[in-house]
Scaffold this motif. Sequence first.
Motif, PDB file in Angstrom:
ATOM      1  N   ILE A 143       0.828  -1.222   0.000  1.00 48.82           N
ATOM      2  CA  ILE A 143       0.000   0.000   0.000  1.00 48.82           C
ATOM      3  C   ILE A 143       0.862   1.273   0.000  1.00 48.82           C
ATOM      4  CG2 ILE A 143      -2.003  -1.125   1.049  1.00 48.82           C
ATOM      5  CD1 ILE A 143      -1.209   0.093   3.725  1.00 48.82           C
ATOM      6  N   PRO A 144       0.288   2.386  -0.441  1.00 53.84           N
ATOM      7  CA  PRO A 144       1.051   3.646  -0.500  1.00 53.84           C
ATOM      8  C   PRO A 144       0.918   4.481   0.782  1.00 53.84           C
ATOM      9  CG  PRO A 144      -1.030   3.907  -1.658  1.00 53.84           C
ATOM     10  CD  PRO A 144      -1.034   2.524  -1.072  1.00 53.84           C
ATOM     11  N   TRP A 145       1.366   5.721   0.704  1.00 51.17           N
ATOM     12  CA  TRP A 145       1.499   6.559   1.895  1.00 51.17           C
ATOM     13  C   TRP A 145       0.350   7.546   2.097  1.00 51.17           C
ATOM     14  CZ3 TRP A 145       1.229  11.036  -0.646  1.00 51.17           C
ATOM     15  CH2 TRP A 145       1.838  11.131  -1.903  1.00 51.17           C
ATOM     16  N   LYS A 169       2.865  -4.781   3.365  1.00 48.60           N
ATOM     17  CA  LYS A 169       3.986  -3.843   3.330  1.00 48.60           C
ATOM     18  C   LYS A 169       3.463  -2.423   3.190  1.00 48.60           C
ATOM     19  CE  LYS A 169       6.714  -2.017   0.276  1.00 48.60           C
ATOM     20  NZ  LYS A 169       6.933  -0.716   0.932  1.00 48.60           N
ATOM     21  N   PHE A 220      -2.200  -4.907  -4.790  1.00 49.60           N
ATOM     22  CA  PHE A 220      -1.301  -3.752  -4.825  1.00 49.60           C
ATOM     23  C   PHE A 220      -2.092  -2.457  -4.987  1.00 49.60           C
ATOM     24  CE2 PHE A 220       0.834  -0.533  -7.377  1.00 49.60           C
ATOM     25  CZ  PHE A 220       1.992  -0.320  -6.657  1.00 49.60           C
ATOM     26  N   THR A 221      -1.772  -1.450  -4.210  1.00 53.04           N
ATOM     27  CA  THR A 221      -2.300  -0.104  -4.429  1.00 53.04           C
ATOM     28  C   THR A 221      -1.115   0.845  -4.544  1.00 53.04           C
ATOM     29  OG1 THR A 221      -4.326  -0.554  -3.205  1.00 53.04           O
ATOM     30  CG2 THR A 221      -3.744   1.743  -3.485  1.00 53.04           C
ATOM     31  N   GLY A 222      -1.125   1.636  -5.605  1.00 49.63           N
ATOM     32  CA  GLY A 222      -0.021   2.581  -5.791  1.00 49.63           C
ATOM     33  C   GLY A 222      -0.149   3.219  -7.160  1.00 49.63           C
ATOM     34  N   ASN A 223       0.952   3.757  -7.674  1.00 57.54           N
ATOM     35  CA  ASN A 223       0.794   4.447  -8.955  1.00 57.54           C
ATOM     36  C   ASN A 223       0.866   3.461 -10.131  1.00 57.54           C
ATOM     37  OD1 ASN A 223       3.487   4.514 -10.218  1.00 57.54           O
ATOM     38  ND2 ASN A 223       4.036   5.704  -8.388  1.00 57.54           N
ATOM     39  N   THR A 226       4.274   1.751 -11.195  1.00 53.16           N
ATOM     40  CA  THR A 226       4.695   0.684 -10.272  1.00 53.16           C
ATOM     41  C   THR A 226       3.803  -0.538 -10.449  1.00 53.16           C
ATOM     42  OG1 THR A 226       5.155   2.466  -8.690  1.00 53.16           O
ATOM     43  CG2 THR A 226       5.387   0.231  -7.891  1.00 53.16           C
ATOM     44  N   LEU A 245      -4.851   1.539  -8.964  1.00 54.93           N
ATOM     45  CA  LEU A 245      -3.794   2.476  -9.384  1.00 54.93           C
ATOM     46  C   LEU A 245      -4.250   3.935  -9.342  1.00 54.93           C
ATOM     47  CD1 LEU A 245      -2.505   0.172 -12.255  1.00 54.93           C
ATOM     48  CD2 LEU A 245      -1.790   0.230  -9.863  1.00 54.93           C
ATOM     49  N   CYS A 278      -6.461   9.081  -4.246  1.00 49.68           N
ATOM     50  CA  CYS A 278      -6.558   8.528  -5.606  1.00 49.68           C
ATOM     51  C   CYS A 278      -7.815   9.023  -6.299  1.00 49.68           C
ATOM     52  CB  CYS A 278      -6.524   7.014  -5.560  1.00 49.68           C
ATOM     53  SG  CYS A 278      -7.747   6.298  -4.451  1.00 49.68           S
ATOM     54  N   GLU A 380      -1.599  12.340 -13.650  1.00 54.40           N
ATOM     55  CA  GLU A 380      -2.264  12.472 -12.355  1.00 54.40           C
ATOM     56  C   GLU A 380      -1.578  13.590 -11.574  1.00 54.40           C
ATOM     57  OE1 GLU A 380      -1.679   9.216  -9.511  1.00 54.40           O
ATOM     58  OE2 GLU A 380      -3.661   9.640  -8.686  1.00 54.40           O
TER      59      GLU A 380
HETATM   60  P1  NAD Z   1       4.019   3.837  -5.385  1.00 51.56           P
HETATM   61  O1  NAD Z   1       3.534   2.981  -6.491  1.00 51.56           O
HETATM   62  O2  NAD Z   1       5.292   4.539  -5.515  1.00 51.56           O
HETATM   63  O3  NAD Z   1       4.154   2.966  -4.030  1.00 51.56           O
HETATM   64  C1  NAD Z   1       3.112   2.162  -3.533  1.00 51.56           C
HETATM   65  C2  NAD Z   1       3.696   1.011  -2.742  1.00 51.56           C
HETATM   66  O4  NAD Z   1       4.428   0.167  -3.635  1.00 51.56           O
HETATM   67  C3  NAD Z   1       4.685   1.430  -1.656  1.00 51.56           C
HETATM   68  O5  NAD Z   1       4.518   0.596  -0.531  1.00 51.56           O
HETATM   69  C4  NAD Z   1       6.034   1.178  -2.312  1.00 51.56           C
HETATM   70  O6  NAD Z   1       7.066   0.939  -1.388  1.00 51.56           O
HETATM   71  C5  NAD Z   1       5.725  -0.069  -3.120  1.00 51.56           C
HETATM   72  N1  NAD Z   1       6.614  -0.296  -4.274  1.00 51.56           N
HETATM   73  C6  NAD Z   1       7.326   0.611  -4.987  1.00 51.56           C
HETATM   74  N2  NAD Z   1       8.021   0.002  -5.969  1.00 51.56           N
HETATM   75  C7  NAD Z   1       7.737  -1.315  -5.884  1.00 51.56           C
HETATM   76  C8  NAD Z   1       8.142  -2.453  -6.611  1.00 51.56           C
HETATM   77  N3  NAD Z   1       8.982  -2.371  -7.654  1.00 51.56           N
HETATM   78  N4  NAD Z   1       7.661  -3.666  -6.255  1.00 51.56           N
HETATM   79  C9  NAD Z   1       6.792  -3.776  -5.231  1.00 51.56           C
HETATM   80  N5  NAD Z   1       6.379  -2.726  -4.481  1.00 51.56           N
HETATM   81  C10 NAD Z   1       6.848  -1.519  -4.804  1.00 51.56           C
HETATM   82  O7  NAD Z   1       2.797   4.791  -5.087  1.00 51.56           O
HETATM   83  P2  NAD Z   1       2.788   6.098  -4.201  1.00 51.56           P
HETATM   84  O8  NAD Z   1       3.378   7.203  -4.973  1.00 51.56           O
HETATM   85  O9  NAD Z   1       3.325   5.738  -2.869  1.00 51.56           O
HETATM   86  O10 NAD Z   1       1.210   6.310  -4.020  1.00 51.56           O
HETATM   87  C11 NAD Z   1       0.437   7.197  -4.719  1.00 51.56           C
HETATM   88  C12 NAD Z   1      -0.325   6.498  -5.824  1.00 51.56           C
HETATM   89  O11 NAD Z   1      -1.241   5.544  -5.293  1.00 51.56           O
HETATM   90  C13 NAD Z   1      -1.169   7.461  -6.628  1.00 51.56           C
HETATM   91  O12 NAD Z   1      -1.022   7.190  -7.989  1.00 51.56           O
HETATM   92  C14 NAD Z   1      -2.594   7.161  -6.162  1.00 51.56           C
HETATM   93  O13 NAD Z   1      -3.591   7.523  -7.078  1.00 51.56           O
HETATM   94  C15 NAD Z   1      -2.505   5.694  -5.934  1.00 51.56           C
HETATM   95  N6  NAD Z   1      -3.589   5.228  -5.072  1.00 51.56           N
HETATM   96  C16 NAD Z   1      -4.577   4.438  -5.629  1.00 51.56           C
HETATM   97  C17 NAD Z   1      -5.642   3.999  -4.838  1.00 51.56           C
HETATM   98  C18 NAD Z   1      -6.726   3.123  -5.428  1.00 51.56           C
HETATM   99  O14 NAD Z   1      -7.473   2.505  -4.672  1.00 51.56           O
HETATM  100  N7  NAD Z   1      -6.855   3.045  -6.747  1.00 51.56           N
HETATM  101  C19 NAD Z   1      -5.704   4.354  -3.487  1.00 51.56           C
HETATM  102  C20 NAD Z   1      -4.690   5.161  -2.962  1.00 51.56           C
HETATM  103  C21 NAD Z   1      -3.633   5.588  -3.762  1.00 51.56           C
END
Ligand code: NAD
Length: 476
Positions: A143-145, A169, A220-223, A226, A245, A278, A380
Motif C-alpha cells: 500500500i502507498p502513503w 507492506k 497492490f495499491t499505488g501508482n 509501479t 492504481l 486517488c 495524475e
Molecule cells: P508507489 O507505487 O510509488 O508505491 C506504492 C507502494 O508500492 C509502496 O509501498 C512502495 O514501497 C511499493 N513499491 C514501490 N516500488 C515497488 C516495486 N517495484 N515492487 C513492489 N512494491 C513496490 O505509489 P505512491 O506514490 O506511494 O502512491 C500514490 C499512488 O497511489 C497514486 O497514484 C494514487 O492515485 C494511488 N492510489 C490508488 C488507490 C486506489 O485505490 N486506486 C488508493 C490510494 C492511492
Amino acid sequence: MLMRIGGEEVESAKGAWLDVINPANGEVLDRVPAGGREEVDAAVGAAEKALGGWSATGPRERGKILFHAAQAIRAGRQDLARILTWEQGKPLAEAVDEVRGCANVLEFYASIAGCLSGDFIRLGPAGDGVVVREPIGVCGAIIPWNMPAILMAWKAGPALLAGNTLILKPSSTTPLTDLAIAGIMERSGLPEGVLNVVTGTGESAGTAIVTHPGIHRVSFTGNTATGLAVREAAAPSLKEVSLELGGSDPMIVWRDADLPKAVQGAVRGRFYNAGQVCNAVKRIYVHEEIAAAFLEQHLARVRALRVGDGLSPGTDMGPLQNRAQLERIEHQVDGLREGGEGRILTGGSRLRGPGHDRGFFYAPTLVSEVRPDAAILREETFGPVLPVMAVPDLQGAIREANRSPYGLGASVWTRDLGIARAAFEGVRAGVFWVNRHLTVPPELPFGGVKESGTGRDIGVQAISQWTRTRSLFLGW
Ligand code: NAD
C-alpha cells in the motif's frame, strides 16, 4: 518501531534502518527496520504456520476478532490519529476520520461473516454441483502513503475474513500507523502470524513479496507505473495480482447545480489530504453559463484555506507527505506555467516563511483556461492543484472527461436526473457519484478502469477476489 512478524517485534536481519520523517518540519520522528528478502521469508514462514488454524476457524469466529479489533481501533483513535498526522501530515481531524474509517471497514467485514457462502447447483438426473469458496492461502498486500490506515483495512478486512493469512507492506514513509494497528489487532485476538507487517522499500521488501513463490496473491495499491512493474515481476510465479492504481477524476458541474454545495464538494474533493487521494477531484468541467460564479466562489474558499502543521488547531490542509511528491507537484505546475498551458489564479508555488520553511508545503492552487492538451490533464496531479475548465454542453464535458488515460472515479453535480444518467452512462469510471465526490463507503466495491487498474477493493464483492472456487460434483 519494529516490524511485526509471527506476533513478534522484529529487527531486520542486516540491522539496517529507514528514517520516518515528519513532513511538517522535515525532522526524523522514528525509524523502522529496512526489511527485504530475509524478512519476507520469515513472514511467509509465520503466515504458512498460521494458515491451517486460521482458515479452519469458522468465518463468524474470524468476524468476531475483526469486530473486537475495530472496537479497539475506534477506542484508540486519538492516539492512532496523532501517529498518522505525525508521519503523514494530514490535519488531525482528517486523521481521526481515517482511523474511524479503518474501524468501519473492519466492522463491515465482521458484519458479513455469517453470509460467506458458495453455491449449490442442480445439474439434472445425473447429479448436483457444489461450488465451494476457499481462501487462497498466504497473500501479500502493498500500500502507498496517502491513506495508510484505511488502505490497510481495505486489504486486511476481506483477506482475513476470507481465511487467508497476510503479509502487508506499508509505504516506507508511513509505516508507523500500520504497525500500531497491527499491534492492536493482535491484542484483540488475531492469532500470531495471521497478519504480518514487513517494513522496507518497494525495491527491497516490495519486490520480495511480489516475487515470493510462497505468496499466492498480491493486492497492490499505488501508482500506475509501479503497478505495471509489479504485474510483470509477479507473472513468473503465476500469482494473482490485483492493481488499484492512479486516478484523474473529473467533476462535471451542470448549469442547474446547487452552487454552494458544488463549491464545497470541489474544495473538499481536491484539498482533503492536500490533494493526495486517488479519487480526489482532479479536473473540473463546469457549464459555461455558471463558470464565472463557480470560479469566484471557489477561489474565495481556496484562498481561505489555512495551511500548516496537521497537529496545529485550525489547520485545513497539511504538507505534502514527502519531498519527492512536493518536487513532482512543483515540476507539474512549473511546466504548465512555462508552457503557457493555463492561467494560475491562486497558489502555484511551494509555501515559504515561518511554519512552512522546513516542511513540504505547497500552496492550494487553482488553474483556469487550461489547454485541452495540457500535461496536467493527462497526468495524475497528486497534490493540491485543481484545473477548472468551462464547457458548452454535456457531450463536450463527457468527451473531455474521457480524454484522460485514467478511469477511477467521476462525478456530476446536477438536479436533473436525465443529465445525471447521461453523465453516468457516458463517463468511463469505476466509481461514479451524483452530487458527491470522494465518499467511499465500505459497502461499495472500489476500483477503476483503463489505467486506474484492474481490481476491486471492498464491498461484499471483494471476498470473491480473496477466495478461490473449488467444484464438487455429486453423482447420486
Ligand atoms: P508507489 O507505487 O510509488 O508505491 C506504492 C507502494 O508500492 C509502496 O509501498 C512502495 O514501497 C511499493 N513499491 C514501490 N516500488 C515497488 C516495486 N517495484 N515492487 C513492489 N512494491 C513496490 O505509489 P505512491 O506514490 O506511494 O502512491 C500514490 C499512488 O497511489 C497514486 O497514484 C494514487 O492515485 C494511488 N492510489 C490508488 C488507490 C486506489 O485505490 N486506486 C488508493 C490510494 C492511492
